[in-house]
Design a protein around this motif. Structure first.
Motif, PDB file in Angstrom:
ATOM      1  N   ILE A 131       0.855  -1.220   0.039  1.00  0.00           N
ATOM      2  CA  ILE A 131      -0.144   0.071  -0.081  1.00  0.00           C
ATOM      3  C   ILE A 131       0.874   1.294   0.018  1.00  0.00           C
ATOM      4  O   ILE A 131       1.860   1.503   0.814  1.00  0.00           O
ATOM      5  CB  ILE A 131      -0.861   0.165   1.346  1.00  0.00           C
ATOM      6  N   PHE A 132       0.493   2.179  -0.797  1.00  0.00           N
ATOM      7  CA  PHE A 132       1.331   3.434  -1.034  1.00  0.00           C
ATOM      8  C   PHE A 132       0.243   4.460  -0.693  1.00  0.00           C
ATOM      9  O   PHE A 132      -0.499   4.845  -1.392  1.00  0.00           O
ATOM     10  CB  PHE A 132       1.915   3.784  -2.509  1.00  0.00           C
ATOM     11  N   GLU A 158      -2.605   0.539  10.342  1.00  0.00           N
ATOM     12  CA  GLU A 158      -3.287  -0.328  11.236  1.00  0.00           C
ATOM     13  C   GLU A 158      -4.058  -1.387  10.186  1.00  0.00           C
ATOM     14  O   GLU A 158      -4.041  -2.527  10.624  1.00  0.00           O
ATOM     15  CB  GLU A 158      -4.450   0.391  12.042  1.00  0.00           C
ATOM     16  N   ALA A 159      -4.716  -0.753   9.100  1.00  0.00           N
ATOM     17  CA  ALA A 159      -5.575  -1.689   8.272  1.00  0.00           C
ATOM     18  C   ALA A 159      -4.588  -2.845   7.721  1.00  0.00           C
ATOM     19  O   ALA A 159      -4.656  -3.661   7.394  1.00  0.00           O
ATOM     20  CB  ALA A 159      -6.290  -1.106   7.230  1.00  0.00           C
ATOM     21  N   ALA A 160      -3.329  -2.219   7.198  1.00  0.00           N
ATOM     22  CA  ALA A 160      -2.213  -3.036   6.449  1.00  0.00           C
ATOM     23  C   ALA A 160      -1.673  -3.988   7.548  1.00  0.00           C
ATOM     24  O   ALA A 160      -1.348  -5.258   7.228  1.00  0.00           O
ATOM     25  CB  ALA A 160      -1.244  -2.073   6.006  1.00  0.00           C
ATOM     26  N   ALA A 161      -1.764  -3.724   8.936  1.00  0.00           N
ATOM     27  CA  ALA A 161      -1.146  -4.551   9.704  1.00  0.00           C
ATOM     28  C   ALA A 161      -1.922  -5.761   9.926  1.00  0.00           C
ATOM     29  O   ALA A 161      -1.524  -6.967  10.154  1.00  0.00           O
ATOM     30  CB  ALA A 161      -1.036  -4.030  11.113  1.00  0.00           C
ATOM     31  N   LYS A 162      -3.154  -5.786   9.460  1.00  0.00           N
ATOM     32  CA  LYS A 162      -4.075  -6.921   9.737  1.00  0.00           C
ATOM     33  C   LYS A 162      -3.758  -8.106   8.549  1.00  0.00           C
ATOM     34  O   LYS A 162      -3.959  -9.288   8.802  1.00  0.00           O
ATOM     35  CB  LYS A 162      -5.471  -6.389   9.686  1.00  0.00           C
ATOM     36  N   SER A 198       2.787  -4.569   3.342  1.00  0.00           N
ATOM     37  CA  SER A 198       4.122  -3.770   3.530  1.00  0.00           C
ATOM     38  C   SER A 198       3.459  -2.209   3.291  1.00  0.00           C
ATOM     39  O   SER A 198       2.355  -2.269   2.401  1.00  0.00           O
ATOM     40  CB  SER A 198       5.416  -4.055   2.750  1.00  0.00           C
ATOM     41  N   VAL A 199       3.803  -1.333   3.740  1.00  0.00           N
ATOM     42  CA  VAL A 199       3.493   0.199   3.409  1.00  0.00           C
ATOM     43  C   VAL A 199       4.393   0.961   3.088  1.00  0.00           C
ATOM     44  O   VAL A 199       5.619   1.173   3.631  1.00  0.00           O
ATOM     45  CB  VAL A 199       2.594   0.718   4.645  1.00  0.00           C
ATOM     46  N   THR A 200       4.063   2.173   2.294  1.00  0.00           N
ATOM     47  CA  THR A 200       4.886   3.111   2.063  1.00  0.00           C
ATOM     48  C   THR A 200       3.953   4.260   2.412  1.00  0.00           C
ATOM     49  O   THR A 200       2.658   4.512   1.908  1.00  0.00           O
ATOM     50  CB  THR A 200       5.280   3.589   0.547  1.00  0.00           C
ATOM     51  N   LEU A 201       4.342   5.259   3.580  1.00  0.00           N
ATOM     52  CA  LEU A 201       3.349   6.332   3.896  1.00  0.00           C
ATOM     53  C   LEU A 201       4.431   7.676   3.751  1.00  0.00           C
ATOM     54  O   LEU A 201       5.380   7.973   4.041  1.00  0.00           O
ATOM     55  CB  LEU A 201       3.449   6.397   5.356  1.00  0.00           C
TER      56      LEU A 201
END
Length: 463
Positions: A185-186, A199-203, A207-210
């Motif tokens: 998710i970017f 938090e949503a990605a952790a479920k 991996s995330v880019t913020l």
């Protein structure tokens, strides 16, 4: 909508295995196709951004279109090299082996974009996603709905849904998307929403880019060219009506220079954004929404009630959602306007007695997305860089670090996670996969049981 989203997501989950096999030639063709689609839609883009943010054609061209074209061109030029497996050094355990890093696509990626640079900030990560061989679902901001509609049209006419799709909609659409187990998710937006995304990605262990924001300071010492500093800060603060994630949020200035700086800043702002004493709405943008307008108007009024002095500007027009440039002095660290990212054409100025005071002030707050240093003293420049932390830094300028694709762009801690642009964006949407090609003369057999204790001294020296 939920069913349609799930249907497209499932299509992309199947197609990602085909897409990962594509070579640089195929991906470059897709990047060229995207650029051609954007060029064909230029007039629609100009109209949309004028409706959404009252961006002039010149500003849209420079900050949205040309920026995107340059990033596509850079990726096209470099992609073949980026994709090649990289050979790395060896150790005694694989002395005769081949050791390489392969860059494989993460898979199906979600890109959630903000409203302030609604074209650039969705296309930039998309370019990296395509270059890395991913599928992608895009979610433009509903606040910049005219631009979102153009983006949806461009994507729908250029790509198959199984590869790249675009969904318009409000927060409910984003919520539906965030429930799905994306491979990456970017997100670009506020720190508060960034926490929700993470938090949503952790479920799903996604991996995330913020790319977030924060209060990006500009530190000015007594060695710099004050007039030039004021001109640059005026432009960086007021372009897009201050709605820029890396805009100088506030100024820390040597107490001896405050009055002169304010004078130079107001002259520069008047020259760039006013016409015969009135705001020039052909070059000065509007606030995106009534909600944001009221927030900014409230911040200014509350800052003055709490002791800040309105040195310049402050005129507002709720009908056109315009807030004229504002300069505030006598601002304290406790003032409400110093508790959140301003994201508008309001510049608080805080005086300091010595440079260490300014550094300590920056370090007392969350790490910013950008930090700006105005100093002709190499000693002071190095001191500030070495004793602070920020996503990126410019010395004697503002904003320009984002324009170089050879530099990573991103935040640190509360201002963001991960980097984008150029090879950094390519790596962000790739998994760096370690691969060892063991030779026929591998030495690992030496450590198989039954153990030979006599080997330990020799192995210790070897290691």
């Amino acid at each position: 909508m939920d069913q349609k989203i799930k249907s497209v997501f499932d299509l992309q989950q199947k197609y990602k295995f085909e897409l990962r096999k594509t070579d640089s030639k195929t991906r470059i063709a897709k990047l060229k196709k995207l650029k051609q689609a954007l060029e064909s839609a230029e007039e629609e883009i100009y109209v949309a951004l004028d409706k959404d943010l009252r961006k002039s054609k010149f500003e849209t061209a420079v900050t949205e279109l040309f920026f995107t074209y340059a990033e596509i061109d850079h990726a096209i030029k470099k992609l073949s090299g980026w994709m090649k497996p990289k050979s790395v050094g060896k150790t005694m355990s694989n002395l005769f082996a081949g050791n390489k890093i392969y860059y494989e696509p993460k898979g199906v990626c979600l890109i959630i974009a903000p409203w302030n640079y609604p074209l650039q900030l969705i296309m930039s990560p998309l370019i990296s996603a395509i270059a890395a061989g991913n599928c992608a679902i895009l979610k433009p901001s509903e606040l910049s709905n005219s631009t979102a509609s153009v983006i949806h049209k461009i994507i729908s006419n250029t790509f198959e849904e199984r590869e790249i799709a675009c969904f318009e909609g409000d927060a409910e659409t984003s919520t539906s998307l965030l429930k799905l187990p994306f491979d990456h998710i970017f997100f670009t937006g506020s720190t508060a929403i960034g926490k929700i995304v993470m938090e949503a990605a952790a479920k799903n262990l996604t991996s995330v880019t913020l790319e977030l924001g924060g209060k990006s300071p500009a530190i000015i010492d007594d060695s710099c060219d004050l007039k030039k500093a004021a001109e640059k800060i005026a432009w960086g603060k007021l372009v897009n009506a201050g709605q820029t994630c890396i805009a100088p949020d506030y100024v820390l200035i040597d107490e001896k220079l405050e009055k002169e700086f304010v004078s130079h800043f107001t002259v520069a702002a008047d020259k760039m954004f006013f016409n015969y004493g009135k705001i020039n709405d052909e070059v000065f943008g509007k606030i995106i929404s009534e909600k944001q307008f009221n927030r900014l108007d409230g911040l200014i009024k509350k800052a003055v009630i709490e002791g800040a002095i309105l040195e310049f500007g402050g005129e507002t027009n709720p009908e056109s959602l315009t807030i004229n440039p504002v300069v505030l002095t006598s601002v304290s660290a406790e003032n409400s306007i110093m508790q959140e990212e301003i994201f508008g054409p309001v510049l608080p100025i805080i005086k300091y007695k010595n440079l260490q005071n300014a550094i300590d002030f920056v370090n007392s707050k969350d790490k910013p997305l950008a930090l700006y240093i105005f100093s002709d003293s190499a000693k002071n420049q190095e001191k500030i860089i070495n004793e602070t932390s920020s996503g990126g830094t410019c010395v004697n300028d503002v904003l320009v670090h984002i324009s170089n694709p050879n530099l990573p762009f991103g935040g640190v801690n509360s201002s963001g996670i991960g980097s984008s642009h150029g090879i950094f964006g390519f790596k962000n949407f790739s998994h760096e996969r370690a691969v060892v090609f063991q030779s026929k003369f591998g030495m690992t057999k030496m450590i198989y049981p039954p153990y030979n204790l006599g080997l330990l001294k020799w192995l210790k020296k070897l290691m």
